[in-house]
Design a protein around this motif. Structure first.
Motif, PDB file in Angstrom:
ATOM      1  N   UNK A  36      33.485  -1.929  59.382  1.00  0.00           N
ATOM      2  CA  UNK A  36      34.652  -2.195  59.989  1.00  0.00           C
ATOM      3  C   UNK A  36      35.984  -3.037  58.745  1.00  0.00           C
ATOM      4  N   UNK A  37      34.931  -3.327  57.564  1.00  0.00           N
ATOM      5  CA  UNK A  37      35.803  -3.859  55.851  1.00  0.00           C
ATOM      6  C   UNK A  37      36.303  -1.804  56.191  1.00  0.00           C
ATOM      7  N   UNK A  38      36.024  -0.863  56.692  1.00  0.00           N
ATOM      8  CA  UNK A  38      36.080   0.396  55.573  1.00  0.00           C
ATOM      9  C   UNK A  38      35.271   1.136  54.193  1.00  0.00           C
ATOM     10  N   UNK A  39      34.078   0.322  54.530  1.00  0.00           N
ATOM     11  CA  UNK A  39      32.929   0.585  53.417  1.00  0.00           C
ATOM     12  C   UNK A  39      31.514   1.823  54.213  1.00  0.00           C
ATOM     13  N   UNK A  40      31.535   2.927  52.884  1.00  0.00           N
ATOM     14  CA  UNK A  40      31.096   3.959  53.728  1.00  0.00           C
ATOM     15  C   UNK A  40      29.302   2.896  53.571  1.00  0.00           C
ATOM     16  N   UNK A  41      28.664   1.859  53.240  1.00  0.00           N
ATOM     17  CA  UNK A  41      27.891   1.966  52.243  1.00  0.00           C
ATOM     18  C   UNK A  41      27.675   0.158  52.476  1.00  0.00           C
ATOM     19  N   UNK A  42      26.150  -0.156  52.086  1.00  0.00           N
ATOM     20  CA  UNK A  42      25.503  -1.470  51.761  1.00  0.00           C
ATOM     21  C   UNK A  42      24.040  -1.267  50.301  1.00  0.00           C
TER      22      UNK A  42
ATOM     23  N   UNK B 251      36.778  -6.036  45.576  1.00  0.00           N
ATOM     24  CA  UNK B 251      37.719  -5.578  44.968  1.00  0.00           C
ATOM     25  C   UNK B 251      38.447  -6.468  45.028  1.00  0.00           C
ATOM     26  N   UNK B 252      39.060  -7.484  44.944  1.00  0.00           N
ATOM     27  CA  UNK B 252      40.138  -8.275  44.958  1.00  0.00           C
ATOM     28  C   UNK B 252      41.946  -7.380  44.756  1.00  0.00           C
ATOM     29  N   UNK B 253      41.091  -6.558  43.519  1.00  0.00           N
ATOM     30  CA  UNK B 253      43.087  -5.422  43.277  1.00  0.00           C
ATOM     31  C   UNK B 253      42.724  -4.195  44.246  1.00  0.00           C
ATOM     32  N   UNK B 254      41.816  -3.765  45.182  1.00  0.00           N
ATOM     33  CA  UNK B 254      41.677  -3.239  45.861  1.00  0.00           C
ATOM     34  C   UNK B 254      42.620  -3.876  46.782  1.00  0.00           C
ATOM     35  N   UNK B 255      44.095  -3.442  47.238  1.00  0.00           N
ATOM     36  CA  UNK B 255      44.858  -3.462  47.959  1.00  0.00           C
ATOM     37  C   UNK B 255      45.132  -2.275  49.349  1.00  0.00           C
ATOM     38  N   UNK B 256      46.302  -2.596  50.390  1.00  0.00           N
ATOM     39  CA  UNK B 256      46.252  -2.201  50.827  1.00  0.00           C
ATOM     40  C   UNK B 256      44.942  -1.991  52.715  1.00  0.00           C
ATOM     41  N   UNK B 257      44.936  -0.965  52.903  1.00  0.00           N
ATOM     42  CA  UNK B 257      42.972  -0.350  54.199  1.00  0.00           C
ATOM     43  C   UNK B 257      42.127   0.618  52.834  1.00  0.00           C
TER      44      UNK B 257
ATOM     45  N   UNK C  78      31.283   0.721  48.707  1.00  0.00           N
ATOM     46  CA  UNK C  78      29.804   0.472  48.610  1.00  0.00           C
ATOM     47  C   UNK C  78      29.923  -0.991  48.881  1.00  0.00           C
ATOM     48  N   UNK C  79      30.200  -1.733  49.444  1.00  0.00           N
ATOM     49  CA  UNK C  79      29.770  -3.167  49.410  1.00  0.00           C
ATOM     50  C   UNK C  79      29.273  -4.151  49.226  1.00  0.00           C
ATOM     51  N   UNK C  80      28.817  -4.833  48.035  1.00  0.00           N
ATOM     52  CA  UNK C  80      27.541  -4.939  46.849  1.00  0.00           C
ATOM     53  C   UNK C  80      26.915  -6.076  47.815  1.00  0.00           C
TER      54      UNK C  80
END
Length: 230
Positions: free
Chosen positions: A128-134, A169-175, A180-182
């Motif tokens: 739902x965040x937009x991640x392709x994997x974990x 990553x706080x610097x990744x703005x927008x959507x 990959x979410x760690x």
């Protein structure tokens, strides 16, 4: 909203781009708002967006935010002025929230079935965040195995993640998408009834604003009164 404009740095004056009319920049930032609306609607609730009006906002910019919110599926989007006018500046917002609650068409639901595994729940949220994997650390894997063995895998998940980005990553703005979410660690509040993964470097200490209010608290040595408290 987390858009693609110039950086906002605590203690520094706002960039000129934020102080002059710039509908294009506002609309670019609204991709973040649109994803939040879509994510929130997936829980079965109506979404009301409060469009907070400030002195530097142009009418065209406020209307741009409202139009994007409605196009993204918001139940309503209300321009409000409680920053300047207190409660009376948010009366229309309150009415909109009341109507949204009265016109629910389905019950609240989780993003996932509660009887699936801890990892499946985490990965549903990550998507739902937009991640392709974990990706999981050894510590996270160990904790997930332990909580599952102890019978707590049926608990819902509350992610501990930066509020400044959909990613870790706080610097990744927008959507952002495709990241990959760690998951660094996984902990549980059994009494409260949820499991909370720690995403990236996120800390679980109490949240504080960029400039904590204690900086504004002082003692008037003449009167002996504390100032800066409300």
């Amino acid at each position: 909203m987390h858009g693609g404009g110039p950086a906002v740095v605590a203690g520094m004056p706002l960039d000129h781009a934020y102080l002059t009319e710039n509908v294009g920049l506002v609309e670019a930032g609204c991709v973040n708002l649109a994803r939040h609306i879509a994510n929130t609607k997936s829980y079965g609730v109506n979404v009301v967006v409060a469009v907070n009006k400030f002195s530097t906002d142009a009418k065209s910019e406020l209307n741009a935010v409202r139009n994007v919110a409605l196009a993204a599926g918001a139940y309503d989007a209300v321009i409000c002025t409680h920053h300047a006018h207190g409660g009376r500046g948010a009366v229309d917002l309150g009415i909109a929230v009341q109507k949204a609650c009265e016109n629910l068409t389905q019950p609240f639901k989780f993003l996932y079935p509660l009887d699936i595994s801890i990892k499946d729940k985490i990965e549903a949220i990550a998507r739902s965040y937009g991640a392709s994997g974990v990706v999981y650390s050894k510590q996270a894997e160990k904790q997930i195995e332990m909580y599952s063995r102890q019978g707590f895998s049926g608990l819902p998940i509350c992610m501990a993640k930066t509020q400044y980005s959909f990613s870790h990553n706080a610097a990744e703005k927008g959507a952002p998408s495709g990241f990959v979410l760690p998951i660094r660690d996984v902990r549980a509040s059994i009494g409260a009834g949820f499991i909370y993964p720690l995403v990236g470097t996120m800390s679980t200490m109490p949240g504080l604003p960029t400039r904590p209010r204690f900086y504004e608290i002082d003692l008037d040595t003449t009167t002996g009164k504390v100032i800066g408290l409300s």
